[in-house]
Scaffold this motif. Structure first.
Motif, PDB file in Angstrom:
ATOM      1  N   UNK A  89       0.820  -1.206   0.000  1.00 46.58           N
ATOM      2  CA  UNK A  89       0.000   0.000   0.000  1.00 46.58           C
ATOM      3  C   UNK A  89       0.853   1.254   0.000  1.00 46.58           C
ATOM      4  N   UNK A  90       1.956   1.229   0.756  1.00 43.99           N
ATOM      5  CA  UNK A  90       2.805   2.414   0.814  1.00 43.99           C
ATOM      6  C   UNK A  90       3.553   2.639  -0.500  1.00 43.99           C
ATOM      7  N   UNK A  91       4.053   1.581  -1.101  1.00 47.63           N
ATOM      8  CA  UNK A  91       4.770   1.752  -2.375  1.00 47.63           C
ATOM      9  C   UNK A  91       3.821   2.206  -3.480  1.00 47.63           C
ATOM     10  N   UNK A  92       2.578   1.729  -3.450  1.00 47.14           N
ATOM     11  CA  UNK A  92       1.588   2.219  -4.414  1.00 47.14           C
ATOM     12  C   UNK A  92       1.275   3.698  -4.161  1.00 47.14           C
ATOM     13  N   UNK A  93       1.293   4.081  -2.904  1.00 49.96           N
ATOM     14  CA  UNK A  93       1.108   5.503  -2.580  1.00 49.96           C
ATOM     15  C   UNK A  93       2.191   6.349  -3.254  1.00 49.96           C
ATOM     16  N   UNK A  94       3.437   5.883  -3.212  1.00 49.60           N
ATOM     17  CA  UNK A  94       4.507   6.635  -3.870  1.00 49.60           C
ATOM     18  C   UNK A  94       4.291   6.680  -5.387  1.00 49.60           C
ATOM     19  N   UNK A  95       3.810   5.585  -5.932  1.00 45.65           N
ATOM     20  CA  UNK A  95       3.632   5.526  -7.386  1.00 45.65           C
ATOM     21  C   UNK A  95       2.484   6.412  -7.855  1.00 45.65           C
ATOM     22  N   UNK A  96       1.403   6.485  -7.074  1.00 44.60           N
ATOM     23  CA  UNK A  96       0.205   7.201  -7.526  1.00 44.60           C
ATOM     24  C   UNK A  96      -0.095   8.442  -6.679  1.00 44.60           C
ATOM     25  N   UNK A  97       0.883   8.909  -5.920  1.00 45.57           N
ATOM     26  CA  UNK A  97       0.667  10.051  -5.044  1.00 45.57           C
ATOM     27  C   UNK A  97       0.107  11.258  -5.808  1.00 45.57           C
ATOM     28  N   UNK A  98      -0.936  11.850  -5.223  1.00 49.36           N
ATOM     29  CA  UNK A  98      -1.627  13.031  -5.747  1.00 49.36           C
ATOM     30  C   UNK A  98      -2.244  12.813  -7.118  1.00 49.36           C
ATOM     31  N   UNK A  99      -2.613  11.573  -7.407  1.00 46.63           N
ATOM     32  CA  UNK A  99      -3.509  11.287  -8.518  1.00 46.63           C
ATOM     33  C   UNK A  99      -4.877  10.986  -7.909  1.00 46.63           C
ATOM     34  N   UNK A 100      -5.881  10.816  -8.752  1.00 47.43           N
ATOM     35  CA  UNK A 100      -7.214  10.527  -8.225  1.00 47.43           C
ATOM     36  C   UNK A 100      -7.270   9.188  -7.505  1.00 47.43           C
ATOM     37  N   UNK A 101      -6.312   8.295  -7.802  1.00 48.33           N
ATOM     38  CA  UNK A 101      -6.268   7.007  -7.104  1.00 48.33           C
ATOM     39  C   UNK A 101      -5.780   7.156  -5.669  1.00 48.33           C
ATOM     40  N   UNK A 102      -5.044   8.234  -5.378  1.00 47.70           N
ATOM     41  CA  UNK A 102      -4.442   8.376  -4.053  1.00 47.70           C
ATOM     42  C   UNK A 102      -4.579   9.823  -3.588  1.00 47.70           C
ATOM     43  N   UNK A 103      -5.802  10.247  -3.418  1.00 47.40           N
ATOM     44  CA  UNK A 103      -6.073  11.596  -2.911  1.00 47.40           C
ATOM     45  C   UNK A 103      -7.294  11.509  -2.002  1.00 47.40           C
ATOM     46  N   UNK A 104      -7.085  10.919  -0.834  1.00 50.62           N
ATOM     47  CA  UNK A 104      -8.197  10.666   0.086  1.00 50.62           C
ATOM     48  C   UNK A 104      -8.796  11.944   0.647  1.00 50.62           C
ATOM     49  N   UNK A 105      -8.107  13.080   0.471  1.00 52.86           N
ATOM     50  CA  UNK A 105      -8.595  14.346   1.004  1.00 52.86           C
ATOM     51  C   UNK A 105      -9.372  15.148  -0.032  1.00 52.86           C
ATOM     52  N   UNK A 106      -9.693  14.549  -1.173  1.00 56.47           N
ATOM     53  CA  UNK A 106     -10.370  15.298  -2.232  1.00 56.47           C
ATOM     54  C   UNK A 106     -11.723  14.677  -2.559  1.00 56.47           C
ATOM     55  N   UNK A 107     -12.561  15.484  -3.154  1.00 57.80           N
ATOM     56  CA  UNK A 107     -13.823  14.984  -3.683  1.00 57.80           C
ATOM     57  C   UNK A 107     -14.162  15.809  -4.915  1.00 57.80           C
ATOM     58  N   UNK A 108     -15.013  15.274  -5.762  1.00 52.66           N
ATOM     59  CA  UNK A 108     -15.338  15.970  -7.002  1.00 52.66           C
ATOM     60  C   UNK A 108     -16.831  15.885  -7.257  1.00 52.66           C
ATOM     61  N   UNK A 109     -17.221  16.426  -8.387  1.00 51.53           N
ATOM     62  CA  UNK A 109     -18.650  16.520  -8.712  1.00 51.53           C
ATOM     63  C   UNK A 109     -19.294  15.150  -8.863  1.00 51.53           C
ATOM     64  N   UNK A 110     -18.488  14.114  -9.106  1.00 49.26           N
ATOM     65  CA  UNK A 110     -19.058  12.773  -9.256  1.00 49.26           C
ATOM     66  C   UNK A 110     -19.448  12.167  -7.908  1.00 49.26           C
ATOM     67  N   UNK A 111     -18.976  12.775  -6.817  1.00 50.25           N
ATOM     68  CA  UNK A 111     -19.243  12.253  -5.477  1.00 50.25           C
ATOM     69  C   UNK A 111     -20.350  13.062  -4.807  1.00 50.25           C
ATOM     70  N   UNK A 112     -21.147  12.405  -4.003  1.00 46.38           N
ATOM     71  CA  UNK A 112     -22.127  13.114  -3.194  1.00 46.38           C
ATOM     72  C   UNK A 112     -21.410  13.756  -2.011  1.00 46.38           C
TER      73      UNK A 112
END
Length: 298
Positions: A89-112
Protein backbone atom coordinates in the motif's frame (compact mmCIF):
# COMPACT_ATOMS: atom_id res chain seq x y z
CA UNK A 1 27.20 3.97 15.29
CA UNK A 2 26.20 2.64 11.88
CA UNK A 3 22.69 3.16 10.53
CA UNK A 4 22.02 -0.57 10.56
CA UNK A 5 23.10 -1.11 14.16
CA UNK A 6 21.08 1.87 15.37
CA UNK A 7 18.01 0.67 13.48
CA UNK A 8 18.38 -2.83 14.92
CA UNK A 9 18.61 -1.44 18.45
CA UNK A 10 15.56 0.74 17.89
CA UNK A 11 13.61 -2.21 16.49
CA UNK A 12 14.60 -4.39 19.44
CA UNK A 13 13.55 -1.70 21.94
CA UNK A 14 10.20 -1.15 20.26
CA UNK A 15 9.42 -4.85 19.99
CA UNK A 16 10.40 -5.44 23.64
CA UNK A 17 8.26 -2.51 24.81
CA UNK A 18 5.24 -3.85 22.95
CA UNK A 19 5.73 -7.41 24.20
CA UNK A 20 6.01 -6.21 27.80
CA UNK A 21 2.97 -3.96 27.51
CA UNK A 22 0.80 -6.72 26.06
CA UNK A 23 1.92 -9.72 28.12
CA UNK A 24 3.79 -8.56 31.25
CA UNK A 25 2.16 -5.27 32.22
CA UNK A 26 -1.23 -6.91 33.02
CA UNK A 27 0.43 -8.80 35.91
CA UNK A 28 1.26 -5.43 37.48
CA UNK A 29 -2.13 -3.94 36.62
CA UNK A 30 -3.94 -6.66 38.57
CA UNK A 31 -2.18 -5.48 41.73
CA UNK A 32 -2.17 -1.77 40.87
CA UNK A 33 -4.77 -0.77 38.23
CA UNK A 34 -3.23 2.71 37.79
CA UNK A 35 -0.29 1.02 36.06
CA UNK A 36 -2.60 0.69 33.06
CA UNK A 37 -1.57 4.24 32.13
CA UNK A 38 1.72 2.71 31.00
CA UNK A 39 -0.15 1.56 27.90
CA UNK A 40 0.43 5.11 26.71
CA UNK A 41 4.01 4.00 25.98
CA UNK A 42 3.08 1.75 23.01
CA UNK A 43 0.51 4.32 21.89
CA UNK A 44 3.14 7.09 21.96
CA UNK A 45 5.61 4.85 20.11
CA UNK A 46 3.17 4.22 17.25
CA UNK A 47 4.70 6.84 14.96
CA UNK A 48 8.35 5.82 15.60
CA UNK A 49 7.29 2.21 15.02
CA UNK A 50 5.73 3.14 11.68
CA UNK A 51 8.75 5.26 10.74
CA UNK A 52 11.13 2.35 11.37
CA UNK A 53 8.90 -0.06 9.45
CA UNK A 54 8.89 2.58 6.70
CA UNK A 55 12.70 2.22 6.49
CA UNK A 56 12.23 -1.49 5.83
CA UNK A 57 9.67 -0.77 3.11
CA UNK A 58 12.13 1.40 1.18
CA UNK A 59 15.16 -0.85 1.69
CA UNK A 60 16.97 1.75 3.83
CA UNK A 61 16.86 -0.19 7.12
CA UNK A 62 20.34 -1.55 6.44
CA UNK A 63 22.35 -3.86 4.18
CA UNK A 64 20.61 -7.10 3.32
CA UNK A 65 17.11 -6.75 1.94
CA UNK A 66 15.97 -10.09 3.38
CA UNK A 67 16.90 -9.17 6.94
CA UNK A 68 15.17 -5.82 6.63
CA UNK A 69 11.97 -7.48 5.44
CA UNK A 70 12.02 -9.93 8.37
CA UNK A 71 12.39 -7.02 10.79
CA UNK A 72 9.58 -5.26 8.94
CA UNK A 73 7.31 -8.27 9.41
CA UNK A 74 8.05 -8.35 13.15
CA UNK A 75 7.33 -4.63 13.41
CA UNK A 76 4.12 -5.16 11.42
CA UNK A 77 2.89 -7.67 13.99
CA UNK A 78 3.63 -5.13 16.75
CA UNK A 79 1.87 -2.45 14.68
CA UNK A 80 -1.19 -4.64 14.26
CA UNK A 81 -1.33 -5.45 10.53
CA UNK A 82 0.64 -7.69 8.14
CA UNK A 83 3.74 -5.97 6.82
CA UNK A 84 3.40 -7.17 3.21
CA UNK A 85 0.04 -5.45 2.78
CA UNK A 86 1.27 -2.28 4.48
CA UNK A 87 4.40 -2.22 2.32
CA UNK A 88 2.49 -2.71 -0.93
CA UNK A 89 0.00 0.00 0.00
CA UNK A 90 2.81 2.41 0.81
CA UNK A 91 4.77 1.75 -2.38
CA UNK A 92 1.59 2.22 -4.41
CA UNK A 93 1.11 5.50 -2.58
CA UNK A 94 4.51 6.63 -3.87
CA UNK A 95 3.63 5.53 -7.39
CA UNK A 96 0.21 7.20 -7.53
CA UNK A 97 0.67 10.05 -5.04
CA UNK A 98 -1.63 13.03 -5.75
CA UNK A 99 -3.51 11.29 -8.52
CA UNK A 100 -7.21 10.53 -8.22
CA UNK A 101 -6.27 7.01 -7.10
CA UNK A 102 -4.44 8.38 -4.05
CA UNK A 103 -6.07 11.60 -2.91
CA UNK A 104 -8.20 10.67 0.09
CA UNK A 105 -8.59 14.35 1.00
CA UNK A 106 -10.37 15.30 -2.23
CA UNK A 107 -13.82 14.98 -3.68
CA UNK A 108 -15.34 15.97 -7.00
CA UNK A 109 -18.65 16.52 -8.71
CA UNK A 110 -19.06 12.77 -9.26
CA UNK A 111 -19.24 12.25 -5.48
CA UNK A 112 -22.13 13.11 -3.19
CA UNK A 113 -20.98 15.76 -0.73
CA UNK A 114 -22.52 14.08 2.33
CA UNK A 115 -21.06 10.69 1.45
CA UNK A 116 -17.65 12.24 0.70
CA UNK A 117 -17.52 14.01 4.06
CA UNK A 118 -18.81 11.00 6.02
CA UNK A 119 -16.24 8.70 4.42
CA UNK A 120 -13.46 11.22 4.95
CA UNK A 121 -14.07 11.65 8.67
CA UNK A 122 -14.61 7.93 9.22
CA UNK A 123 -11.21 7.27 7.67
CA UNK A 124 -9.51 10.17 9.46
CA UNK A 125 -10.79 9.37 12.96
CA UNK A 126 -9.62 5.79 13.21
CA UNK A 127 -11.21 4.02 10.26
CA UNK A 128 -8.04 3.74 8.20
CA UNK A 129 -6.22 1.72 10.85
CA UNK A 130 -9.24 -0.48 11.50
CA UNK A 131 -9.40 -1.29 7.78
CA UNK A 132 -5.68 -2.17 7.79
CA UNK A 133 -6.20 -4.56 10.69
CA UNK A 134 -9.37 -6.16 9.30
CA UNK A 135 -7.81 -6.36 5.84
CA UNK A 136 -4.88 -8.30 7.26
CA UNK A 137 -7.13 -10.75 9.09
CA UNK A 138 -9.17 -11.21 5.89
CA UNK A 139 -6.17 -13.09 4.45
CA UNK A 140 -7.61 -16.19 6.14
CA UNK A 141 -10.71 -16.09 3.94
CA UNK A 142 -10.78 -18.87 1.30
CA UNK A 143 -8.53 -17.96 -1.64
CA UNK A 144 -11.36 -18.60 -4.10
CA UNK A 145 -13.48 -15.97 -2.36
CA UNK A 146 -10.55 -13.51 -2.33
CA UNK A 147 -10.01 -14.06 -6.06
CA UNK A 148 -13.69 -13.36 -6.76
CA UNK A 149 -13.45 -10.17 -4.70
CA UNK A 150 -10.32 -9.18 -6.64
CA UNK A 151 -12.10 -9.66 -9.98
CA UNK A 152 -15.06 -7.55 -8.83
CA UNK A 153 -12.78 -4.86 -7.42
CA UNK A 154 -10.81 -4.68 -10.68
CA UNK A 155 -13.74 -2.91 -12.32
CA UNK A 156 -13.32 0.02 -9.90
CA UNK A 157 -9.60 0.43 -10.67
CA UNK A 158 -8.80 1.65 -7.16
CA UNK A 159 -5.61 1.22 -5.17
CA UNK A 160 -7.46 -1.33 -3.04
CA UNK A 161 -8.31 -3.33 -6.17
CA UNK A 162 -4.69 -3.28 -7.34
CA UNK A 163 -3.50 -4.39 -3.91
CA UNK A 164 -5.99 -7.23 -3.81
CA UNK A 165 -4.84 -8.57 -7.17
CA UNK A 166 -1.23 -8.70 -5.96
CA UNK A 167 -1.91 -10.00 -2.46
CA UNK A 168 -4.00 -12.96 -3.64
CA UNK A 169 -0.95 -14.45 -5.37
CA UNK A 170 0.03 -17.72 -3.59
CA UNK A 171 3.36 -16.54 -2.13
CA UNK A 172 1.95 -13.23 -0.94
CA UNK A 173 -1.14 -14.87 0.54
CA UNK A 174 0.98 -17.44 2.38
CA UNK A 175 3.06 -14.70 4.03
CA UNK A 176 -0.04 -12.69 4.90
CA UNK A 177 -1.64 -15.70 6.55
CA UNK A 178 1.45 -16.44 8.64
CA UNK A 179 1.62 -12.86 9.88
CA UNK A 180 -2.14 -12.71 10.46
CA UNK A 181 -1.88 -15.92 12.50
CA UNK A 182 0.87 -14.34 14.60
CA UNK A 183 -1.39 -11.33 15.18
CA UNK A 184 -4.32 -13.53 16.23
CA UNK A 185 -2.16 -15.53 18.66
CA UNK A 186 -0.55 -12.38 20.11
CA UNK A 187 -3.76 -10.48 20.68
CA UNK A 188 -5.61 -13.54 22.00
CA UNK A 189 -2.80 -14.09 24.51
CA UNK A 190 -2.86 -10.38 25.41
CA UNK A 191 -6.63 -10.44 25.94
CA UNK A 192 -6.34 -13.46 28.23
CA UNK A 193 -3.45 -11.87 30.13
CA UNK A 194 -5.34 -8.62 30.70
CA UNK A 195 -8.50 -10.48 31.73
CA UNK A 196 -10.97 -8.14 33.49
CA UNK A 197 -8.78 -5.16 32.57
CA UNK A 198 -8.90 -5.91 28.85
CA UNK A 199 -10.94 -2.73 28.37
CA UNK A 200 -7.70 -0.81 28.99
CA UNK A 201 -6.03 -2.71 26.17
CA UNK A 202 -8.99 -1.99 23.88
CA UNK A 203 -8.81 1.72 24.78
CA UNK A 204 -5.09 1.80 23.91
CA UNK A 205 -5.79 -0.01 20.63
CA UNK A 206 -8.46 2.55 19.69
CA UNK A 207 -6.05 5.36 20.61
CA UNK A 208 -3.51 3.83 18.22
CA UNK A 209 -6.21 3.70 15.52
CA UNK A 210 -6.77 7.44 15.96
CA UNK A 211 -3.03 8.25 15.91
CA UNK A 212 -2.38 6.20 12.77
CA UNK A 213 -5.40 7.47 10.88
CA UNK A 214 -4.79 11.14 11.71
CA UNK A 215 -1.16 10.82 10.64
CA UNK A 216 -1.66 8.88 7.40
CA UNK A 217 -2.42 11.76 5.01
CA UNK A 218 -1.08 14.59 7.17
CA UNK A 219 1.85 15.33 4.83
CA UNK A 220 -0.31 15.47 1.71
CA UNK A 221 -3.47 17.25 2.84
CA UNK A 222 -4.22 20.00 0.36
CA UNK A 223 -1.30 19.28 -1.97
CA UNK A 224 -2.37 19.94 -5.59
CA UNK A 225 -3.22 16.99 -7.77
CA UNK A 226 -1.01 16.07 -10.67
CA UNK A 227 2.42 15.61 -9.11
CA UNK A 228 4.31 13.58 -6.52
CA UNK A 229 4.15 16.30 -3.89
CA UNK A 230 4.26 16.39 -0.09
CA UNK A 231 4.71 18.82 2.78
CA UNK A 232 7.64 19.03 5.14
CA UNK A 233 6.35 20.06 8.56
CA UNK A 234 7.99 21.90 11.43
CA UNK A 235 8.55 20.09 14.74
CA UNK A 236 10.81 20.70 17.75
CA UNK A 237 14.10 18.89 17.15
CA UNK A 238 13.71 16.29 19.94
CA UNK A 239 10.22 15.37 18.68
CA UNK A 240 11.41 15.20 15.06
CA UNK A 241 14.26 12.92 16.14
CA UNK A 242 11.86 10.68 18.09
CA UNK A 243 9.76 10.38 14.90
CA UNK A 244 12.88 9.53 12.89
CA UNK A 245 12.52 12.77 10.92
CA UNK A 246 9.33 11.58 9.28
CA UNK A 247 8.27 15.23 9.25
CA UNK A 248 10.83 15.80 6.44
CA UNK A 249 8.32 14.21 4.13
CA UNK A 250 8.84 16.31 1.02
CA UNK A 251 12.54 15.41 1.14
CA UNK A 252 11.63 11.75 1.57
CA UNK A 253 9.45 11.81 -1.56
CA UNK A 254 12.34 13.30 -3.53
CA UNK A 255 14.81 10.76 -2.12
CA UNK A 256 12.72 7.73 -1.08
CA UNK A 257 15.67 5.39 -0.45
CA UNK A 258 17.55 7.82 1.78
CA UNK A 259 17.78 6.68 5.42
CA UNK A 260 16.07 8.72 8.12
CA UNK A 261 19.30 9.97 9.70
CA UNK A 262 20.26 11.73 6.47
CA UNK A 263 16.98 13.54 5.74
CA UNK A 264 17.71 16.82 7.61
CA UNK A 265 21.04 17.29 5.83
CA UNK A 266 19.46 16.50 2.46
CA UNK A 267 16.66 18.99 3.17
CA UNK A 268 19.29 21.68 3.74
CA UNK A 269 21.10 20.72 0.54
CA UNK A 270 17.79 20.89 -1.36
CA UNK A 271 17.02 24.26 0.19
CA UNK A 272 13.74 22.84 1.52
CA UNK A 273 12.26 24.75 4.46
CA UNK A 274 9.24 23.49 6.42
CA UNK A 275 5.95 24.36 4.76
CA UNK A 276 3.91 24.59 7.97
CA UNK A 277 3.75 23.56 11.61
CA UNK A 278 3.01 19.88 12.24
CA UNK A 279 0.27 20.64 14.77
CA UNK A 280 -1.35 23.24 12.56
CA UNK A 281 -1.56 20.82 9.64
CA UNK A 282 -2.97 18.14 11.94
CA UNK A 283 -5.83 20.48 12.89
CA UNK A 284 -6.26 21.71 9.31
CA UNK A 285 -7.27 18.21 8.24
CA UNK A 286 -10.38 18.54 10.38
CA UNK A 287 -11.77 21.02 7.85
CA UNK A 288 -12.79 18.07 5.73
CA UNK A 289 -12.18 16.96 2.14
CA UNK A 290 -11.26 19.60 -0.42
CA UNK A 291 -12.21 20.28 -4.01
CA UNK A 292 -8.67 19.94 -5.32
CA UNK A 293 -7.49 21.06 -8.74
CA UNK A 294 -4.52 20.03 -10.81
CA UNK A 295 -1.69 22.57 -11.15
CA UNK A 296 -2.28 25.23 -13.78
CA UNK A 297 -6.06 24.89 -13.76
CA UNK A 298 -8.30 27.78 -12.82
Amino acid sequence: MSDTLLNLRLAGALLLAHALSLLALPLWVRAWPAAGWLLLVPVASTLPLWALMHECMHGSFGPGAHGGQLVGRALGVAFGAPYRALRLGHLLHHRYNRTELDASDSWNARSRRVAAFAGYYARLLGGLYLLEVLGGLAAWLPRGLLLRLARRAAARDSLGARMLRVLTQPEALRELRIDAACLIVLWTAAGLAWGPHAWMLLAAWLARALVVSLHDNLYHYGCPLGGDDAWSLRLPRPVALAMLHFNQHATHHRHPRLGWRHLPRQARLDGRDPDAAWGGMLLRQLRGPLRLRAPGRA
